[in-house]
Design an enzyme around this catalytic site. Structure first.
Site, PDB file in Angstrom:
ATOM      1  N   SER A 193     -10.587   6.782  -0.087  1.00 49.15           N
ATOM      2  CA  SER A 193     -10.028   6.547   1.233  1.00 49.15           C
ATOM      3  C   SER A 193     -10.648   8.017   2.094  1.00 49.15           C
ATOM      4  O   SER A 193     -10.685   9.025   1.630  1.00 49.15           O
ATOM      5  CB  SER A 193      -8.605   6.573   1.117  1.00 49.15           C
TER       6      SER A 193
ATOM      7  N   TYR B 271       2.890   9.966   0.578  1.00 49.01           N
ATOM      8  CA  TYR B 271       4.132   9.477   1.433  1.00 49.01           C
ATOM      9  C   TYR B 271       5.410   9.893   0.703  1.00 49.01           C
ATOM     10  O   TYR B 271       6.696   9.490   1.454  1.00 49.01           O
ATOM     11  CB  TYR B 271       3.814   7.948   1.384  1.00 49.01           C
TER      12      TYR B 271
ATOM     13  N   HIS C 131      -7.121   9.753  -2.021  1.00 45.22           N
ATOM     14  CA  HIS C 131      -6.530   9.491  -0.801  1.00 45.22           C
ATOM     15  C   HIS C 131      -7.577  10.159   0.301  1.00 45.22           C
ATOM     16  O   HIS C 131      -7.663   9.525   1.406  1.00 45.22           O
ATOM     17  CB  HIS C 131      -5.232  10.220  -0.726  1.00 45.22           C
TER      18      HIS C 131
ATOM     19  N   LYS D 122      -2.128   6.233  -4.158  1.00 43.06           N
ATOM     20  CA  LYS D 122      -3.279   7.206  -3.983  1.00 43.06           C
ATOM     21  C   LYS D 122      -3.201   8.472  -4.462  1.00 43.06           C
ATOM     22  O   LYS D 122      -1.979   8.945  -4.301  1.00 43.06           O
ATOM     23  CB  LYS D 122      -3.574   7.289  -2.196  1.00 43.06           C
TER      24      LYS D 122
ATOM     25  N   THR E 299      -1.354  -2.704   7.515  1.00 40.90           N
ATOM     26  CA  THR E 299      -0.315  -2.522   8.491  1.00 40.90           C
ATOM     27  C   THR E 299       0.803  -2.141   8.089  1.00 40.90           C
ATOM     28  O   THR E 299       1.243  -2.054   6.925  1.00 40.90           O
ATOM     29  CB  THR E 299      -0.489  -3.385   9.534  1.00 40.90           C
ATOM     30  N   THR E 300       1.912  -2.038   8.807  1.00 45.81           N
ATOM     31  CA  THR E 300       3.263  -1.370   8.495  1.00 45.81           C
ATOM     32  C   THR E 300       4.090  -1.657   9.610  1.00 45.81           C
ATOM     33  O   THR E 300       3.846  -2.257  10.827  1.00 45.81           O
ATOM     34  CB  THR E 300       3.294  -0.334   8.051  1.00 45.81           C
ATOM     35  N   THR E 301       5.364  -1.649   9.417  1.00 47.65           N
ATOM     36  CA  THR E 301       6.355  -1.818  10.601  1.00 47.65           C
ATOM     37  C   THR E 301       7.794  -1.110  10.020  1.00 47.65           C
ATOM     38  O   THR E 301       7.983  -1.362   8.836  1.00 47.65           O
ATOM     39  CB  THR E 301       6.822  -3.181  10.970  1.00 47.65           C
TER      40      THR E 301
ATOM     41  N   GLN F  32     -10.774   3.096   2.323  1.00 47.82           N
ATOM     42  CA  GLN F  32      -9.799   2.717   3.172  1.00 47.82           C
ATOM     43  C   GLN F  32      -9.947   3.777   4.276  1.00 47.82           C
ATOM     44  O   GLN F  32      -9.722   4.941   4.037  1.00 47.82           O
ATOM     45  CB  GLN F  32      -8.335   2.799   2.494  1.00 47.82           C
TER      46      GLN F  32
ATOM     47  N   LYS G 209      10.325  -2.362  11.534  1.00 47.16           N
ATOM     48  CA  LYS G 209      11.261  -3.594  11.952  1.00 47.16           C
ATOM     49  C   LYS G 209      11.068  -4.909  11.512  1.00 47.16           C
ATOM     50  O   LYS G 209       9.749  -5.316  11.200  1.00 47.16           O
ATOM     51  CB  LYS G 209      10.868  -3.767  13.419  1.00 47.16           C
TER      52      LYS G 209
ATOM     53  N   ASP H  61       0.840  -1.164  -0.033  1.00 49.44           N
ATOM     54  CA  ASP H  61      -0.073  -0.143   0.028  1.00 49.44           C
ATOM     55  C   ASP H  61       0.936   1.319   0.026  1.00 49.44           C
ATOM     56  O   ASP H  61       1.552   1.671   0.765  1.00 49.44           O
ATOM     57  CB  ASP H  61      -0.962   0.016   1.265  1.00 49.44           C
TER      58      ASP H  61
HETATM   59  N1  LIG Z   1      -5.226   6.340   3.651  1.00 53.36           N
HETATM   60  C1  LIG Z   1      -4.728   7.028   4.761  1.00 53.36           C
HETATM   61  O1  LIG Z   1      -5.298   8.170   5.242  1.00 53.36           O
HETATM   62  C2  LIG Z   1      -3.849   6.341   5.581  1.00 53.36           C
HETATM   63  C3  LIG Z   1      -3.721   6.663   6.977  1.00 53.36           C
HETATM   64  C4  LIG Z   1      -2.748   6.193   7.480  1.00 53.36           C
HETATM   65  C5  LIG Z   1      -2.069   5.093   7.197  1.00 53.36           C
HETATM   66  N2  LIG Z   1      -2.356   4.394   5.986  1.00 53.36           N
HETATM   67  C6  LIG Z   1      -1.845   3.124   5.432  1.00 53.36           C
HETATM   68  O2  LIG Z   1      -1.886   2.063   6.268  1.00 53.36           O
HETATM   69  C7  LIG Z   1      -0.428   1.780   6.640  1.00 53.36           C
HETATM   70  C8  LIG Z   1      -0.460   1.057   8.114  1.00 53.36           C
HETATM   71  O3  LIG Z   1      -0.839   2.116   9.040  1.00 53.36           O
HETATM   72  P1  LIG Z   1      -0.825   2.237  10.697  1.00 53.36           P
HETATM   73  O4  LIG Z   1       0.638   2.599  10.677  1.00 53.36           O
HETATM   74  O5  LIG Z   1      -1.803   3.098  11.209  1.00 53.36           O
HETATM   75  O6  LIG Z   1      -0.732   0.649  10.826  1.00 53.36           O
HETATM   76  P2  LIG Z   1      -0.962  -0.091  12.269  1.00 53.36           P
HETATM   77  O7  LIG Z   1      -1.267  -1.415  12.170  1.00 53.36           O
HETATM   78  O8  LIG Z   1      -2.195   0.605  13.250  1.00 53.36           O
HETATM   79  O9  LIG Z   1       0.401   0.254  13.279  1.00 53.36           O
HETATM   80  C9  LIG Z   1       1.426  -0.251  12.714  1.00 53.36           C
HETATM   81  C10 LIG Z   1       2.401   0.024  13.767  1.00 53.36           C
HETATM   82  O10 LIG Z   1       1.968  -0.920  14.947  1.00 53.36           O
HETATM   83  C11 LIG Z   1       3.206  -1.250  15.473  1.00 53.36           C
HETATM   84  N3  LIG Z   1       2.845  -2.596  16.210  1.00 53.36           N
HETATM   85  C12 LIG Z   1       2.401  -3.679  15.626  1.00 53.36           C
HETATM   86  N4  LIG Z   1       2.170  -4.699  16.564  1.00 53.36           N
HETATM   87  C13 LIG Z   1       2.572  -4.098  17.711  1.00 53.36           C
HETATM   88  C14 LIG Z   1       2.303  -4.609  19.094  1.00 53.36           C
HETATM   89  N5  LIG Z   1       1.982  -5.974  19.271  1.00 53.36           N
HETATM   90  N6  LIG Z   1       2.483  -3.674  20.073  1.00 53.36           N
HETATM   91  C15 LIG Z   1       2.941  -2.620  19.868  1.00 53.36           C
HETATM   92  N7  LIG Z   1       3.173  -1.937  18.630  1.00 53.36           N
HETATM   93  C16 LIG Z   1       2.772  -2.784  17.676  1.00 53.36           C
HETATM   94  C17 LIG Z   1       4.135  -1.212  14.622  1.00 53.36           C
HETATM   95  O11 LIG Z   1       5.449  -0.639  15.484  1.00 53.36           O
HETATM   96  P3  LIG Z   1       6.831  -1.058  14.957  1.00 53.36           P
HETATM   97  O12 LIG Z   1       7.209   0.011  13.964  1.00 53.36           O
HETATM   98  O13 LIG Z   1       7.656  -0.713  16.162  1.00 53.36           O
HETATM   99  O14 LIG Z   1       6.852  -2.566  14.324  1.00 53.36           O
HETATM  100  C18 LIG Z   1       3.779  -0.319  13.569  1.00 53.36           C
HETATM  101  O15 LIG Z   1       4.678   0.880  13.399  1.00 53.36           O
HETATM  102  C19 LIG Z   1       0.137   2.896   6.402  1.00 53.36           C
HETATM  103  O16 LIG Z   1       1.692   2.436   6.345  1.00 53.36           O
HETATM  104  C20 LIG Z   1      -0.233   3.501   5.137  1.00 53.36           C
HETATM  105  O17 LIG Z   1      -0.001   2.453   4.122  1.00 53.36           O
HETATM  106  C21 LIG Z   1      -3.449   5.036   5.220  1.00 53.36           C
END
Ligand SMILES: NC(=O)c1ccc[n+]([C@@H]2O[C@H](COP(=O)([O-])OP(=O)(O)OC[C@H]3O[C@@H](n4cnc5c(N)ncnc54)[C@H](OP(=O)(O)O)[C@@H]3O)[C@@H](O)[C@H]2O)c1
Length: 291
Positions: A141, A51, A108, A76, A243-245, A163, A247, A46
């Site tokens: 989105s 970004y 987006h 997006k 999701t993302t990371t 999204q 690490k 994604d």
């Molecule tokens: N359309 C939009 O407007 C929009 C907005 C936001 C995001 N997105 C998309 O969605 C993707 C993911 O978004 P998000 O970052 O919000 O996803 P998320 O799944 O809520 O958060 C990902 C983060 O969760 C942490 N994590 C995962 N498992 C964990 C656990 N067991 N304990 C503690 N922390 C944990 C990870 O940290 P670590 O990095 O330390 O592993 C990671 O950075 C984005 O990269 C993007 O592509 C879209």
């Protein structure tokens, strides 16, 4: 499997779990993490123009060695400069991604196109780039019901996906949106799924997640944590998750969810009930919760 296909209303399908290049990777070189995610078994990627790292997403795809046909790539539309078309903008993205097409192209955020009639006009251009084969599917989105109605009025191709930020602490406020989407066959794709773990810690969902993770861990040799439970809760609701990371070690953790047993109806209801006690939305604060 994390690439279990979820059917979309245009006859295509999308792998259930995606790896995003925003949030923790926003504005950063995502090449190594994208390649690692694909090598770990994630086929859904994604990206977004906003970004500012589409080149590195493309480089990660190349570095992964995975054939293009086995990957599902989203980008997006951020905004358009004066005189620029959706087609111009998508072609610029494809050049950065080093791809001939994307699988999914999303608007987006609707607030980038506020002038009366503009969203409808943008959606017509989305239909045209799909017809041309520059993207297989088109979607949106951060849309609410009002904006979905605006583009559905007169659309020949409805959006396949919306999204949105989705987790137990927005469940109640987005109920009407989810119902509207269900009526129109628009799949929910979530971001922010792990929010209860670190963006809204200490809430009523925490003890329920811990209890369910313990129950799942007792079913076999695999240990499950609260993050897995949040992903499974979304899977049970037919929601595609991005999701993302940052690490590499976390990737194996995400992948481990693939073989987890299903949540029980009681567990899903307990998470719903606890989630409904709080409202916490981290992203797009400028958007209304409802309509
Ligand atoms: N359309 C939009 O407007 C929009 C907005 C936001 C995001 N997105 C998309 O969605 C993707 C993911 O978004 P998000 O970052 O919000 O996803 P998320 O799944 O809520 O958060 C990902 C983060 O969760 C942490 N994590 C995962 N498992 C964990 C656990 N067991 N304990 C503690 N922390 C944990 C990870 O940290 P670590 O990095 O330390 O592993 C990671 O950075 C984005 O990269 C993007 O592509 C879209």
């Amino acid at each position: 499997m994390v690439d279990t296909p979820i059917k979309l209303n245009d006859g295509t399908s999308i792998p259930w779990l995606g790896f995003g290049t925003g949030t923790i990777l926003y504005g950063k070189n995502a090449e190594l993490m994208v390649a690692a995610a694909v090598r770990a078994g994630i086929t859904h990627l994604d990206g977004a123009q906003a970004y500012t790292n589409e080149e590195s997403l493309g480089a990660g795809i190349t570095a992964s060695g995975k054939p293009r046909s086995e990957l599902y790539v989203t980008t997006k539309l951020h905004q358009l400069d004066a005189g620029e078309t959706v087609r111009d903008s998508l072609l610029a993205s494809l050049k950065k991604l080093k791809l001939d097409y994307v699988d999914l192209f999303l608007i987006h955020t609707p607030t980038a196109f506020k002038e009366p009639g503009r969203l409808k006009e943008i959606w017509k251009q989305f239909e045209a780039v799909k017809a041309e084969g520059l993207t297989k599917s088109i979607g949106v989105s951060n849309f609410r019901i009002t904006q979905l109605k605006e583009i559905l009025d007169g659309a020949t191709v409805p959006p396949v996906i919306n999204q949105i930020e989705y987790h137990p602490y927005v469940l109640k406020d987005l109920k009407a949106l989810r119902e509207f989407q269900a009526q129109h066959g628009i799949v929910t794709e979530s971001y922010g799924a792990q929010s209860p773990l670190f963006r809204a810690k200490g809430g009523p969902v925490d003890p329920v997640l811990t209890r369910v993770a313990q129950r799942l861990s007792e079913t076999g040799s695999q240990q499950y944590n609260e993050g897995h439970v949040l992903l499974l809760w979304q899977r049970e609701k037919g929601i595609v998750v991005v999701t993302t990371t940052a690490k590499e070690s976390r990737l194996a953790d995400y992948i481990a969810v693939a073989n987890a047993p299903p949540l029980t109806q009681e567990e899903i209801a307990a998470i719903d009930e606890a989630g409904s006690q709080w409202h916490r939305r981290h992203f797009t604060a400028f958007m209304p919760d409802t309509d």
